[in-house]
Design an enzyme around this catalytic site. Structure first.
Site, PDB file in Angstrom:
ATOM      1  N   CYS A  40       2.537   3.114   6.677  1.00 27.85           N
ATOM      2  CA  CYS A  40       1.655   3.585   5.578  1.00 27.85           C
ATOM      3  C   CYS A  40       1.036   2.472   4.415  1.00 27.85           C
ATOM      4  CB  CYS A  40       2.960   4.468   4.786  1.00 27.85           C
ATOM      5  SG  CYS A  40       2.232   5.629   3.416  1.00 27.85           S
ATOM      6  N   ASP A  42       1.638   2.858   1.615  1.00 29.01           N
ATOM      7  CA  ASP A  42       2.583   2.673   0.214  1.00 29.01           C
ATOM      8  C   ASP A  42       2.739   1.065   0.128  1.00 29.01           C
ATOM      9  OD1 ASP A  42       5.223   2.670  -1.119  1.00 29.01           O
ATOM     10  OD2 ASP A  42       5.205   4.593  -1.048  1.00 29.01           O
ATOM     11  N   ARG A  44       5.134  -0.251  -1.394  1.00 34.21           N
ATOM     12  CA  ARG A  44       6.595  -0.733  -1.064  1.00 34.21           C
ATOM     13  C   ARG A  44       6.928  -1.059   0.079  1.00 34.21           C
ATOM     14  NH1 ARG A  44       8.989   4.725  -3.709  1.00 34.21           N
ATOM     15  NH2 ARG A  44       7.093   5.357  -2.220  1.00 34.21           N
ATOM     16  N   HIS A 101       8.394   5.986   6.562  1.00 32.42           N
ATOM     17  CA  HIS A 101       9.315   5.584   5.218  1.00 32.42           C
ATOM     18  C   HIS A 101       9.719   6.798   4.608  1.00 32.42           C
ATOM     19  CE1 HIS A 101       6.629   5.635   1.972  1.00 32.42           C
ATOM     20  NE2 HIS A 101       5.570   5.539   2.921  1.00 32.42           N
ATOM     21  N   CYS A 104       7.700   9.351   0.927  1.00 35.08           N
ATOM     22  CA  CYS A 104       6.409   9.184   1.177  1.00 35.08           C
ATOM     23  C   CYS A 104       5.652   9.980   0.428  1.00 35.08           C
ATOM     24  CB  CYS A 104       6.291   9.297   2.867  1.00 35.08           C
ATOM     25  SG  CYS A 104       4.426   9.149   3.331  1.00 35.08           S
TER      26      CYS A 104
END
Length: 212
Positions: A40, A42, A44, A101, A104
């Protein structure tokens, strides 16, 4: 932006020396990654960090929700498909990892927990590619009512749906048939940095590295 500029300066001043030979080698011989890592966007979730990989090890694709479109998808949804074909056909990677993850945002939007604005048509259409995940939840997860647990279930099913879609690519089919390519489904728990891998035999995600 200033933080990025300072980071570049620090890398050139303090870090590049230890990587100098590696980057020179990579520039001369080209890239030869062993794994296509689809995860993703994302901020993090950092593939190189959580796997402790070096430059040149991973061919990383990051998109909203680590979605893999079916091979039949075209137009705006085709960038990930192009990356899959390049990694499998040209780079000849040995493995493909789909890594979802926790927490999300794409899954929250898919489940309707957060609203997708009318001014984000590309995001809306992209998330529609994962709509079969919703059907799976309705059929197989009626017993789960806790919101966090449903989000985790959806994120894990999204990984499995992505793995299924990989089989729709002819280049993937050919490499799987001759045994030169392996597919893996992972799930990253942000709060604890734990990685879970899907086991086809148990049909469950289990810790990739069991706790001692």
């Amino acid at each position: 932006m200033q933080q990025l500029i300072e980071g570049v300066h620090k890398f050139r001043k303090d870090e590049f020396g230890s990587y100098r030979k590696l980057f020179r080698k990579l520039s001369q011989s080209g890239q030869n990654p062993h794994t296509l890592f689809i995860t993703c966007s994302d901020s993090r979730v950092l593939a190189e960090l959580i796997t402790q990989s070096q430059p040149g090890d991973l061919f990383v694709v990051k998109n909203i929700g680590n979605i893999v479109p079916p091979a039949s998808a075209t137009g705006d949804t085709n960038s990930t498909a192009a990356a899959i074909e390049f990694a499998v056909e040209n780079l000849r990677v040995d493995d493909i990892v789909i890594c979802g993850h926790s927490q999300c945002g794409a899954i929250d939007a898919l489940l309707g927990i957060t609203k997708v604005s009318d001014t984000a048509p590309h995001l809306r259409d992209w998330l529609k590619l994962a709509s079969p995940v919703l059907e799976t939840l309705k059929k197989e997860y009626t017993h789960i009512h806790d919101l966090e647990a449903r989000c985790i279930a959806a994120a894990e099913e999204n990984v499995l749906y992505a793995l299924d879609n990989l089989h729709s690519y002819s280049c993937v089919q050919e490499r799987l048939a001759d045994g030169s390519l392996s597919l893996h489904g992972w799930f990253f728990k942000i709060a604890t940095a734990e990685l879970f891998a899907y086991d086809p035999e148990t049909r469950q995600f289990a810790p990739l590295v069991p706790e001692k």
